[in-house]
Design an enzyme around this catalytic site. Structure first.
Site, PDB file in Angstrom:
ATOM      1  N   SER A  49       0.866  -1.188   0.000  1.00  0.00           N
ATOM      2  CA  SER A  49       0.000   0.000   0.000  1.00  0.00           C
ATOM      3  C   SER A  49       0.890   1.222   0.000  1.00  0.00           C
ATOM      4  O   SER A  49       2.043   1.162   0.452  1.00  0.00           O
ATOM      5  CB  SER A  49      -0.873   0.003   1.260  1.00  0.00           C
ATOM      6  OG  SER A  49      -1.586   1.222   1.377  1.00  0.00           O
ATOM      7  N   TYR A  73      -2.465  -0.727  10.411  1.00  0.00           N
ATOM      8  CA  TYR A  73      -2.336  -0.819   8.944  1.00  0.00           C
ATOM      9  C   TYR A  73      -1.007  -0.187   8.526  1.00  0.00           C
ATOM     10  O   TYR A  73      -0.255  -0.763   7.732  1.00  0.00           O
ATOM     11  CB  TYR A  73      -3.522  -0.106   8.284  1.00  0.00           C
ATOM     12  CG  TYR A  73      -3.679  -0.380   6.793  1.00  0.00           C
ATOM     13  CD1 TYR A  73      -4.156  -1.599   6.325  1.00  0.00           C
ATOM     14  CD2 TYR A  73      -3.357   0.597   5.849  1.00  0.00           C
ATOM     15  CE1 TYR A  73      -4.314  -1.844   4.965  1.00  0.00           C
ATOM     16  CE2 TYR A  73      -3.513   0.364   4.488  1.00  0.00           C
ATOM     17  CZ  TYR A  73      -4.000  -0.857   4.051  1.00  0.00           C
ATOM     18  OH  TYR A  73      -4.151  -1.091   2.691  1.00  0.00           O
ATOM     19  N   LYS A  78       1.853  -2.481   6.940  1.00  0.00           N
ATOM     20  CA  LYS A  78       2.140  -2.263   5.511  1.00  0.00           C
ATOM     21  C   LYS A  78       3.595  -1.828   5.321  1.00  0.00           C
ATOM     22  O   LYS A  78       4.232  -2.196   4.335  1.00  0.00           O
ATOM     23  CB  LYS A  78       1.153  -1.263   4.904  1.00  0.00           C
ATOM     24  CG  LYS A  78      -0.270  -1.831   4.757  1.00  0.00           C
ATOM     25  CD  LYS A  78      -0.326  -3.009   3.771  1.00  0.00           C
ATOM     26  CE  LYS A  78      -1.737  -3.488   3.512  1.00  0.00           C
ATOM     27  NZ  LYS A  78      -1.804  -4.577   2.499  1.00  0.00           N
TER      28      LYS A  78
HETATM   29  N1  LIG Z   1      -8.689  -0.127  -1.343  1.00  0.00           N
HETATM   30  C1  LIG Z   1      -7.638   0.649  -1.154  1.00  0.00           C
HETATM   31  O1  LIG Z   1      -7.763   1.902  -1.099  1.00  0.00           O
HETATM   32  C2  LIG Z   1      -6.266   0.048  -1.012  1.00  0.00           C
HETATM   33  C3  LIG Z   1      -5.163   0.905  -1.110  1.00  0.00           C
HETATM   34  C4  LIG Z   1      -3.881   0.364  -0.967  1.00  0.00           C
HETATM   35  C5  LIG Z   1      -3.712  -0.987  -0.760  1.00  0.00           C
HETATM   36  N2  LIG Z   1      -4.796  -1.800  -0.664  1.00  0.00           N
HETATM   37  C6  LIG Z   1      -4.533  -3.227  -0.437  1.00  0.00           C
HETATM   38  O2  LIG Z   1      -5.035  -3.970  -1.528  1.00  0.00           O
HETATM   39  C7  LIG Z   1      -5.322  -5.309  -1.110  1.00  0.00           C
HETATM   40  C8  LIG Z   1      -6.704  -5.680  -1.561  1.00  0.00           C
HETATM   41  O3  LIG Z   1      -7.623  -4.817  -0.891  1.00  0.00           O
HETATM   42  P1  LIG Z   1      -9.013  -4.348  -1.501  1.00  0.00           P
HETATM   43  O4  LIG Z   1      -9.031  -2.885  -1.483  1.00  0.00           O
HETATM   44  O5  LIG Z   1      -9.305  -5.092  -2.756  1.00  0.00           O
HETATM   45  O6  LIG Z   1      -9.926  -4.816  -0.273  1.00  0.00           O
HETATM   46  P2  LIG Z   1     -11.174  -5.763  -0.159  1.00  0.00           P
HETATM   47  O7  LIG Z   1     -11.542  -5.702   1.270  1.00  0.00           O
HETATM   48  O8  LIG Z   1     -12.155  -5.424  -1.216  1.00  0.00           O
HETATM   49  O9  LIG Z   1     -10.560  -7.200  -0.525  1.00  0.00           O
HETATM   50  C9  LIG Z   1      -9.736  -7.912   0.367  1.00  0.00           C
HETATM   51  C10 LIG Z   1     -10.010  -9.384   0.152  1.00  0.00           C
HETATM   52  O10 LIG Z   1      -9.120 -10.102   1.031  1.00  0.00           O
HETATM   53  C11 LIG Z   1      -9.861 -11.191   1.586  1.00  0.00           C
HETATM   54  N3  LIG Z   1      -9.245 -11.622   2.849  1.00  0.00           N
HETATM   55  C12 LIG Z   1      -9.184 -10.953   4.019  1.00  0.00           C
HETATM   56  N4  LIG Z   1      -8.586 -11.710   4.958  1.00  0.00           N
HETATM   57  C13 LIG Z   1      -8.245 -12.874   4.347  1.00  0.00           C
HETATM   58  C14 LIG Z   1      -7.617 -14.066   4.786  1.00  0.00           C
HETATM   59  N5  LIG Z   1      -7.221 -14.223   6.071  1.00  0.00           N
HETATM   60  N6  LIG Z   1      -7.417 -15.060   3.894  1.00  0.00           N
HETATM   61  C15 LIG Z   1      -7.834 -14.936   2.617  1.00  0.00           C
HETATM   62  N7  LIG Z   1      -8.459 -13.847   2.143  1.00  0.00           N
HETATM   63  C16 LIG Z   1      -8.663 -12.832   3.002  1.00  0.00           C
HETATM   64  C17 LIG Z   1     -11.273 -10.644   1.774  1.00  0.00           C
HETATM   65  O11 LIG Z   1     -12.229 -11.689   1.895  1.00  0.00           O
HETATM   66  C18 LIG Z   1     -11.441  -9.795   0.521  1.00  0.00           C
HETATM   67  O12 LIG Z   1     -12.004 -10.533  -0.553  1.00  0.00           O
HETATM   68  C19 LIG Z   1      -5.123  -5.308   0.406  1.00  0.00           C
HETATM   69  O13 LIG Z   1      -3.854  -5.844   0.720  1.00  0.00           O
HETATM   70  C20 LIG Z   1      -5.203  -3.832   0.778  1.00  0.00           C
HETATM   71  O14 LIG Z   1      -4.525  -3.559   1.977  1.00  0.00           O
HETATM   72  C21 LIG Z   1      -6.072  -1.323  -0.788  1.00  0.00           C
END
Ligand SMILES: NC(=O)c1ccc[n+]([C@@H]2O[C@H](COP(=O)([O-])OP(=O)(O)OC[C@H]3O[C@@H](n4cnc5c(N)ncnc54)[C@H](O)[C@@H]3O)[C@@H](O)[C@H]2O)c1
Length: 263
Positions: free
Chosen positions: A138, A151, A155
């Site tokens: 992230s 977080y 991260k």
């Molecule tokens: N959305 C944002 O603004 C953003 C920004 C930077 C980084 N991220 C990162 O991107 C990645 C994906 O996030 P997203 O935004 O798509 O979020 P999201 O919540 O839509 O998706 C996350 C997915 O991870 C799954 N998950 C959670 N715990 C789990 C586990 N123990 N085992 C298996 N699956 C698990 C959830 O069921 C979900 O489908 C994450 O690592 C998040 O930190 C997101």
């Protein structure tokens, strides 16, 4: 790396960025995409939408036995894994008051799971002389997620671990990329905006909120160039430079933004 004929595993693939990456990898010609998630039903629905190259699997990334079994099963079925995307991630939603269970969950999902998948997948990749690890970290891993201490800390740890892997294994054919988006329109951020969470408001005020498909576009470009740091929001490179050059000034700017948003 280009995706043609590749065997790919994506964790956290039931929605958001993981689902968009999976769809895009299939569209780029991957031979197989394994969509692994805690929410197996949702992963199955995404896989069915992609078509026959996609397969869903139930996986808790914090359970090392399950990670090992998924990797072994995929290697047995397809002969190899070319690209493993450790993408599942969680927020904790608070500061130092957040209980140990939430800190532990953030540590296990955002960091330790990356260790488990590297342990499981690297022996096969090293024996075949190559492979690519994509870790979704992230912008919070190179800056700060205002409003979410666990977080931010985990991260940062995930970027540190990815960099360690890149330095340690690059000369043995392993490529490592750390995907570091800022705001992305997925349930993770959207829920925070709806609930008026300070961190989500800071993200929304700090730059464009991209779609998950735009993050997938940036990822394809980053993988093609075998870049370590993949920044779908290019301004994050500038923010990171300013933070490194003048940490006090950088923090003052962020505090000012927070004061403005909470006034
Ligand atoms: N959305 C944002 O603004 C953003 C920004 C930077 C980084 N991220 C990162 O991107 C990645 C994906 O996030 P997203 O935004 O798509 O979020 P999201 O919540 O839509 O998706 C996350 C997915 O991870 C799954 N998950 C959670 N715990 C789990 C586990 N123990 N085992 C298996 N699956 C698990 C959830 O069921 C979900 O489908 C994450 O690592 C998040 O930190 C997101």
């Amino acid at each position: 790396m280009n995706l043609t004929d590749r065997i790919v595993v994506v964790t956290g693939a039931a929605g958001g960025i993981g689902a968009a990456l999976s769809r895009r990898f299939a569209a780029e010609g991957a031979a197989a995409v394994v969509l692994a998630d805690l929410d197996a039903d949702a992963a199955r629905a995404v896989a069915e939408g992609i078509g026959p190259v996609a397969h869903a699997a139930a996986l808790d990334v914090t359970d090392e036995e399950q990670v090992r079994a998924l990797v072994a099963d995929t290697e047995q079925r397809y002969g190899r894994i070319d690209l493993f995307c450790a993408n599942a991630g969680v927020t904790s939603g608070g500061g130092i008051e957040v209980d140990d269970a939430a800190w532990d969950r953030a540590w296990r999902v955002n960091v330790l799971a990356h260790v488990y998948s590297a342990r499981a997948v690297l022996p096969g990749m090293l024996s075949r002389g190559g492979g690519h690890l994509l870790h979704t970290c992230s912008a919070a891993g190179v800056l700060t997620a205002v409003g979410d201490a666990a977080y931010t800390a985990t991260k940062h740890a995930s970027v540190g671990f990815a960099e360690w892997l890149a330095i340690t294994y690059r000369d043995r054919g392993i490529r490592v990329s750390a995907l570091c988006p800022q705001g992305v329109d997925t349930p993770m951020l959207a829920d925070g905006i709806v609930e008026g969470h300070l961190g989500a408001r800071v993200i929304a005020a700090s730059g464009a909120v991209l779609t998950a498909d735009q993050v997938a576009d940036a990822t394809i470009a980053g993988l093609a160039e075998e870049r370590f740091l993949i920044l779908p929001h290019p301004e994050v490179a500038d923010y990171a430079r300013r933070r490194a050059e003048d940490p006090d000034g950088w923090q003052a700017g962020l505090r000012k933004l927070v004061r403005r948003l909470t006034a």
